[in-house]
Design an enzyme around this catalytic site. Structure first.
Site: not given
Lengths: 343, 343
Positions: A151, A42, A33, A79, A29
């Protein structure tokens, strides 16, 4: 024994046995962010998947940390849930809530053509490869089938994995349909990433720690082995890293049975044990993301401790999990400085 | 070598090396919401802590599963968060939300007298011991300091443990004050449970899997070792089980360094490896609670697989984590039947 060339990428050399005092590095990652340039970009797209599927932007985001910090590898910005999306399941990313997936019948999943539906990702890979310095590797990735299926079945993040484990335990044939669809799509998806220019691949198995040993064999090892074998048949020279987070004492079995070229180690993994138990396999990891967040003396000390434990062994420095979004970018810069200063 | 007597409790015999074909058993969270008699009784008190602190009711809840299923051990009905409560931190249990703890300054914790403030618990232990059949052991328990501190610092359950790890990493002296208070209170709390009639103790380290190896040494092993040594000094014959959930490859180090008499194994722990890596230490575990929830053929098969892997070794059959509240009680009954039928 070791062929060296000036143009060799340090990240790839490690898979050929190189073990320099200053190991190659990247961070899980590393794009995201915690970087102000990411947050600014973003804002220009409505949804997270729009960002993943807009090659110009996804490529820019992938390159941002490498430009700032000079990691030895970039990792494709995407992702693991683009695969269920491509299989026909609705996937939404809600701000602050994590992913939400709409329930779908296993028979309604569409593995045929799924990899084609991810063509913007390959375009991103191409753009990144073209823009990266020659010495920087590009890592493509996918989620491992068990983790992706958690998921798909739970409908999002889970604390206890009760739904998926009930399905896997009580209706294994039905669950196997989901895993089969993910395996097929993932093989083609990784293949296409390599065709587009990925130098290496990582398979993220985030939730391997919740399974008993027989379940781990069936739902972690077996599907991963199929993916590794199929991708390797098409691309024999491409290194594949498996990251079975939480595998604990099952790490050596994972290493031996899946056939991966490298092992990602989570933060809890004891380094001397992992090194002794997995032979010559390249290891990667495992700084605590909280230590990166904290910075300072403890960060320097932990970098040294980890590198010392891996001295003389093929090793890629990384975190044990992803960068925490509150991490000051200068702490990431410090990792690079500290590693480069090791002799 | 083994002294046997007709009146010996099978659970306690296992700690002296007994390894019968039909192992003793109990289940983590065997008293609780999956039992209709528990749910009926729960309605008679306003809050969960009221139940823990009303000896008549807590004793009844402790005895319910033993009465129904004939486990070889009862475990005191209580919660690991009674210790922060006794230390002066406000603890609330909100229906469906889990525990909520009000932030408190480390210096405001009151370890002196904390164990005295838990006197209703010892009264529960006395009542249960008096009511239990002679062949049934009574297990007292506490949370391990790291795990208890996670709730104290995070204010409840946590997904990423960012707050507590930041505190432990960036301000270890301040964090050590919290751990010190929990260690002191826990030693006296366990001591008093034994004085009241507990035959054995279990220390629950639910969150050991989120720490790096040096953090695990400092925050899991060191405080646990202090508790084990202090309790053993007062009660040399009382077996102590450590349950470091998620310890993975660090299990042998935990076994050797804490000095516990028995090791709880979580569901992910490979049995042959754990047995080989931990010497003669008693092992306990590790059925997947989801398999118990599912029942049927897979439940029978898993009981056999686990018992076969532990054959000839001192072993207590248990789950790898607590009973799931939707579990049909007849599945728990089946565990007892199946174990008793093993020859």
């Amino acid at each position: 024994m070791l062929l060296k060339s000036m143009s060799e990428k340090p990240f790839l050399s490690a898979f050929k046995g190189a073990a320099p005092a200053s190991p190659p590095w990247w961070l899980m990652r590393q794009a995201g962010r915690y970087l102000p340039e990411y947050r600014a970009l973003r804002k220009s797209v409505p949804g997270f998947l729009d960002l993943c599927f807009t090659p110009e932007l996804a490529a820019e985001v992938t390159l941002q940390p490498v430009r700032r910090f000079g990691m030895d590898a970039a990792i494709l910005f995407s992702d693991i849930l683009v695969v269920p999306h491509a299989l026909g399941q609705e996937v939404r990313f809600l701000e602050g809530e994590g992913p939400k997936l709409t329930p779908i019948e296993p028979r309604d999943l569409q593995p045929a053509g799924a990899a084609d539906r991810l063509s913007p990702v390959y375009e991103t890979v191409k753009r990144v490869r073209a823009a990266l310095p020659a010495e920087t590797a590009l890592i493509g990735f996918a989620g491992a089938p068990w983790t992706v299926a958690t998921y798909m079945v739970e409908g999002g993040s889970s604390r206890d994995f009760a739904k998926i484990k009930q399905l896997a335990v009580a209706d294994p044939d039905r669950f196997a349909q989901i895993v089969e669809a993910v395996v097929l799509a993932t093989i083609d998806y990784l293949d296409r990433q390599v065709q587009a220019g990925a130098d290496a691949l990582q398979i993220f198995e985030t939730w391997s720690g919740v399974l008993s040993e027989p379940q781990f064999e069936k739902w972690v090892i077996a599907p991963t082995r199929r993916i590794v074998a199929a991708v390797r048949a098409r691309h024999p020279a491409i290194p594949i890293i498996g990251f079975p987070k939480g595998a604990g004492a099952l790490l050596p079995r994972y290493a031996q049975a899946t056939g991966v070229d490298g092992l990602g180690l989570d933060t809890s993994m004891p380094l001397a044990w992992a090194r002794a138990a997995t032979g010559s396999t390249l290891l990667q990891g495992n700084l605590d993301p909280v230590v990166l967040l904290a910075g300072g003396r403890i960060l320097d000390d932990e970098i040294d401790r980890i590198c010392d434990a891996m001295a003389g062994h093929p090793f890629v420095f990384n975190l044990g999990h992803g960068v925490i979004k509150e991490t000051p970018p200068e702490h990431v810069a410090r990792v690079g400085e500290k590693l480069r200063a090791r002799k």
